[in-house]
Scaffold this active site. Sequence first.
Site, PDB file in Angstrom:
ATOM      1  N   HIS A  75     -33.134  -9.053  16.619  1.00  0.00           N
ATOM      2  CA  HIS A  75     -31.858  -9.115  15.892  1.00  0.00           C
ATOM      3  C   HIS A  75     -31.978 -10.235  14.857  1.00  0.00           C
ATOM      4  O   HIS A  75     -31.861 -11.413  15.207  1.00  0.00           O
ATOM      5  CB  HIS A  75     -30.711  -9.424  16.852  1.00  0.00           C
ATOM      6  CG  HIS A  75     -30.519  -8.381  17.921  1.00  0.00           C
ATOM      7  ND1 HIS A  75     -29.580  -7.381  17.827  1.00  0.00           N
ATOM      8  CD2 HIS A  75     -31.158  -8.177  19.111  1.00  0.00           C
ATOM      9  CE1 HIS A  75     -29.634  -6.609  18.911  1.00  0.00           C
ATOM     10  NE2 HIS A  75     -30.590  -7.079  19.699  1.00  0.00           N
ATOM     11  N   ARG A  77     -29.989 -10.669  12.315  1.00  0.00           N
ATOM     12  CA  ARG A  77     -28.637 -11.075  11.865  1.00  0.00           C
ATOM     13  C   ARG A  77     -28.541 -11.122  10.329  1.00  0.00           C
ATOM     14  O   ARG A  77     -28.666 -10.144   9.689  1.00  0.00           O
ATOM     15  CB  ARG A  77     -28.220 -12.437  12.469  1.00  0.00           C
ATOM     16  CG  ARG A  77     -28.511 -12.595  13.962  1.00  0.00           C
ATOM     17  CD  ARG A  77     -27.651 -11.746  14.850  1.00  0.00           C
ATOM     18  NE  ARG A  77     -27.744 -12.185  16.235  1.00  0.00           N
ATOM     19  CZ  ARG A  77     -27.499 -11.407  17.290  1.00  0.00           C
ATOM     20  NH1 ARG A  77     -27.154 -10.140  17.132  1.00  0.00           N
ATOM     21  NH2 ARG A  77     -27.601 -11.864  18.520  1.00  0.00           N
ATOM     22  N   ASN A 107     -26.912  -3.966  14.826  1.00  0.00           N
ATOM     23  CA  ASN A 107     -25.551  -4.432  15.184  1.00  0.00           C
ATOM     24  C   ASN A 107     -25.191  -5.680  14.397  1.00  0.00           C
ATOM     25  O   ASN A 107     -24.990  -6.753  14.934  1.00  0.00           O
ATOM     26  CB  ASN A 107     -25.429  -4.673  16.701  1.00  0.00           C
ATOM     27  CG  ASN A 107     -26.420  -5.695  17.235  1.00  0.00           C
ATOM     28  OD1 ASN A 107     -27.500  -5.860  16.700  1.00  0.00           O
ATOM     29  ND2 ASN A 107     -26.041  -6.400  18.285  1.00  0.00           N
ATOM     30  N   LYS A 158     -30.831   3.435  16.463  1.00  0.00           N
ATOM     31  CA  LYS A 158     -30.459   2.675  17.651  1.00  0.00           C
ATOM     32  C   LYS A 158     -29.194   3.296  18.206  1.00  0.00           C
ATOM     33  O   LYS A 158     -28.274   3.631  17.449  1.00  0.00           O
ATOM     34  CB  LYS A 158     -30.214   1.206  17.276  1.00  0.00           C
ATOM     35  CG  LYS A 158     -29.732   0.331  18.436  1.00  0.00           C
ATOM     36  CD  LYS A 158     -30.840   0.052  19.418  1.00  0.00           C
ATOM     37  CE  LYS A 158     -30.364  -0.681  20.671  1.00  0.00           C
ATOM     38  NZ  LYS A 158     -30.105  -2.099  20.476  1.00  0.00           N
ATOM     39  N   HIS A 193     -29.956   1.207  24.023  1.00  0.00           N
ATOM     40  CA  HIS A 193     -29.499   0.195  24.989  1.00  0.00           C
ATOM     41  C   HIS A 193     -28.778   0.985  26.067  1.00  0.00           C
ATOM     42  O   HIS A 193     -27.643   1.434  25.879  1.00  0.00           O
ATOM     43  CB  HIS A 193     -28.565  -0.823  24.336  1.00  0.00           C
ATOM     44  CG  HIS A 193     -28.034  -1.838  25.308  1.00  0.00           C
ATOM     45  ND1 HIS A 193     -28.284  -3.178  25.185  1.00  0.00           N
ATOM     46  CD2 HIS A 193     -27.288  -1.702  26.445  1.00  0.00           C
ATOM     47  CE1 HIS A 193     -27.708  -3.831  26.187  1.00  0.00           C
ATOM     48  NE2 HIS A 193     -27.093  -2.946  26.975  1.00  0.00           N
ATOM     49  N   HIS A 249     -35.424  -2.653  26.541  1.00  0.00           N
ATOM     50  CA  HIS A 249     -35.277  -3.635  27.630  1.00  0.00           C
ATOM     51  C   HIS A 249     -34.939  -3.031  28.990  1.00  0.00           C
ATOM     52  O   HIS A 249     -33.895  -3.343  29.577  1.00  0.00           O
ATOM     53  CB  HIS A 249     -34.254  -4.721  27.276  1.00  0.00           C
ATOM     54  CG  HIS A 249     -32.964  -4.237  26.671  1.00  0.00           C
ATOM     55  ND1 HIS A 249     -32.200  -3.254  27.235  1.00  0.00           N
ATOM     56  CD2 HIS A 249     -32.313  -4.625  25.541  1.00  0.00           C
ATOM     57  CE1 HIS A 249     -31.132  -3.059  26.476  1.00  0.00           C
ATOM     58  NE2 HIS A 249     -31.180  -3.869  25.451  1.00  0.00           N
ATOM     59  N   ASP A 322     -36.466  -8.783  22.359  1.00  0.00           N
ATOM     60  CA  ASP A 322     -35.003  -8.713  22.210  1.00  0.00           C
ATOM     61  C   ASP A 322     -34.465 -10.068  21.739  1.00  0.00           C
ATOM     62  O   ASP A 322     -33.487 -10.601  22.291  1.00  0.00           O
ATOM     63  CB  ASP A 322     -34.307  -8.262  23.498  1.00  0.00           C
ATOM     64  CG  ASP A 322     -32.848  -7.865  23.244  1.00  0.00           C
ATOM     65  OD1 ASP A 322     -32.414  -7.882  22.081  1.00  0.00           O
ATOM     66  OD2 ASP A 322     -32.151  -7.548  24.231  1.00  0.00           O
ATOM     67  N   HIS A 326     -27.779 -16.692  19.006  1.00  0.00           N
ATOM     68  CA  HIS A 326     -26.349 -17.013  18.903  1.00  0.00           C
ATOM     69  C   HIS A 326     -26.223 -18.517  18.702  1.00  0.00           C
ATOM     70  O   HIS A 326     -27.184 -19.265  18.927  1.00  0.00           O
ATOM     71  CB  HIS A 326     -25.615 -16.615  20.184  1.00  0.00           C
ATOM     72  CG  HIS A 326     -25.608 -15.144  20.433  1.00  0.00           C
ATOM     73  ND1 HIS A 326     -24.849 -14.277  19.699  1.00  0.00           N
ATOM     74  CD2 HIS A 326     -26.299 -14.380  21.329  1.00  0.00           C
ATOM     75  CE1 HIS A 326     -25.039 -13.033  20.131  1.00  0.00           C
ATOM     76  NE2 HIS A 326     -25.939 -13.068  21.109  1.00  0.00           N
ATOM     77  N   GLY A 342     -27.391 -12.857  24.895  1.00  0.00           N
ATOM     78  CA  GLY A 342     -28.627 -12.758  24.127  1.00  0.00           C
ATOM     79  C   GLY A 342     -29.296 -14.110  24.022  1.00  0.00           C
ATOM     80  O   GLY A 342     -28.633 -15.156  24.062  1.00  0.00           O
TER      81      GLY A 342
HETATM   82  O1  DOR Z   1     -28.175  -9.607  25.189  1.00  0.00           O
HETATM   83  C1  DOR Z   1     -27.946  -8.866  24.235  1.00  0.00           C
HETATM   84  N1  DOR Z   1     -27.777  -9.349  22.989  1.00  0.00           N
HETATM   85  N2  DOR Z   1     -27.839  -7.560  24.445  1.00  0.00           N
HETATM   86  C2  DOR Z   1     -27.452  -6.732  23.478  1.00  0.00           C
HETATM   87  O2  DOR Z   1     -27.423  -5.561  23.709  1.00  0.00           O
HETATM   88  C3  DOR Z   1     -27.037  -7.229  22.153  1.00  0.00           C
HETATM   89  C4  DOR Z   1     -27.716  -8.489  21.861  1.00  0.00           C
HETATM   90  C5  DOR Z   1     -27.149  -9.197  20.678  1.00  0.00           C
HETATM   91  O3  DOR Z   1     -27.057  -8.588  19.603  1.00  0.00           O
HETATM   92  O4  DOR Z   1     -26.809 -10.363  20.795  1.00  0.00           O
HETATM   93 ZN    ZN Z   2     -31.106  -6.204  21.490  1.00  0.00          ZN
HETATM   94 ZN    ZN Z   3     -29.694  -4.132  24.004  1.00  0.00          ZN
END
Ligand code: DOR
Ligand code: ZN
Ligand code: ZN
Length: 458
Positions: A75, A77, A107, A158, A193, A249, A322, A326, A342
Amino acid sequence: MLLIPMVRERADLIVDLVLSNAKAYVDNEIVDCCLAINQGKIFRISKEANMPKAETNTDLKKTLVLPGLIDVHVHLRDEGKTGKEDFYSGTAAAAAGGVTTVLDMPNNNPVTMSAETLRRRMTIAERKVLVNVGFYSEFPKDTKETGEIIREGAVGFKLYMAEQIGGLNIDDDYALLEAFKTVSGMNRPVAVHAEDKSTLKKAEDECKRANRNDIEAFLNTHAEKAEVIAVKRLLSIAKQTSVHMHFCHVSTENGLKAITDGKKSGMPITCETTPHHLFLSVDDLRRIGTSALTMPPFREKRHLAALWNGIRNDWIGILASDHAPHTAAEKKAKLIWDVKVGIPGLETTLPLLLTKVKRGLLSITDLVRLMSENPAEIFGLGSRGCLKEGNDADFVVVDLDSKHRIDASKFFSKAKFSPFDGCNVEGKPIKTYVSGRLVVDEGEIVAEAGSGGIIRRK
Ligand code: DOR
Ligand code: ZN
Ligand code: ZN
């Protein structure tokens, strides 16, 4: 007669780079060799005497050269979430971790789910990235847009089953079937997922009604059955089509069993697990606290054993981090239900795996298969994933003897935390090359923002 053109080529040609004194992983074994790199490709792998002249010569002093890692679950971002990570910091983390290609999850803010959002994301990334980046898209609202997203170069779709994120109604089996039929002939995987939304919601609501606000409540909510129900539901729909399902995952014994049963029945299924699901258990989550919360969460030890077994039997073909960054504040929300789930993983994956190699629990062959060869093959990433003449010059130079301690405060990722923080590891990426360009040298970024490449899968 034949010798004349060879001699002329040797005399005229000056390649970009020659790396001498390497121990490189070539054709399933480690060989003493030199590598000549030209215009981003591996030009020659051979003995010193067969090397052309080069603009730059680097002596690798007998260190190990592996194909660059390909992390299919990242991710990055950026856009509306630059506080967590951006294309520069995320790909710097990748390069520092020996990862030369990442596949970015959709996402985002805005969610990548149309040709337009995908195009815009690629344009923004182009100026910032340090490694190769490919992009997933969520399914669009209008199925007719699926083809356009693929023509734009998405590496796959996805499908997030834990909550509604993309344009496809995940509560509607018929809509899922139509979407799977649409992508069936298009040679793109659907990465899932697999946690069932209604199972999660029911359990979470019950916990909330009981005023639960603890890690056990989160674990009860994200129970094994949420994974199993989602996997089984999707497989029963997918088997009516020829869609390639890729399960992200995988974390539980019975989730993996359902996937393996599908594979054995001949369905085109692949799956990945993560280093944290392999190495960490619920005990680690309880010890570390909310900063280690992920979806799916770390599991009891029996699941870890099942995942290792899955790797040994080749049921799990890929390891992926993965990487889900954050902010520190988001990881410390008062209510467990508000904690952002995450963890970052780009900078810990290779040292953790090399440590297993050093301890004899994983072979280099497994590592390269799980993190380079299979990802390239499964996601159609062309001439990447192995060291071979003509392939992209994406590789990582590794010091197998470097003993160090993981220090999350030193991450290039903006997310400066990790459940592996403070762990002692053995084995370190020391130089990372992307398309023949040195990107990280002894822990320092030495390439320009934007020097990485955007993968538009054809
Ligand atoms: O732990 C996770 N973080 N699982 C997810 O499915 C989304 C991801 C995120 O985008 O932070
Ligand atoms: Zn993910
Ligand atoms: Zn996921």
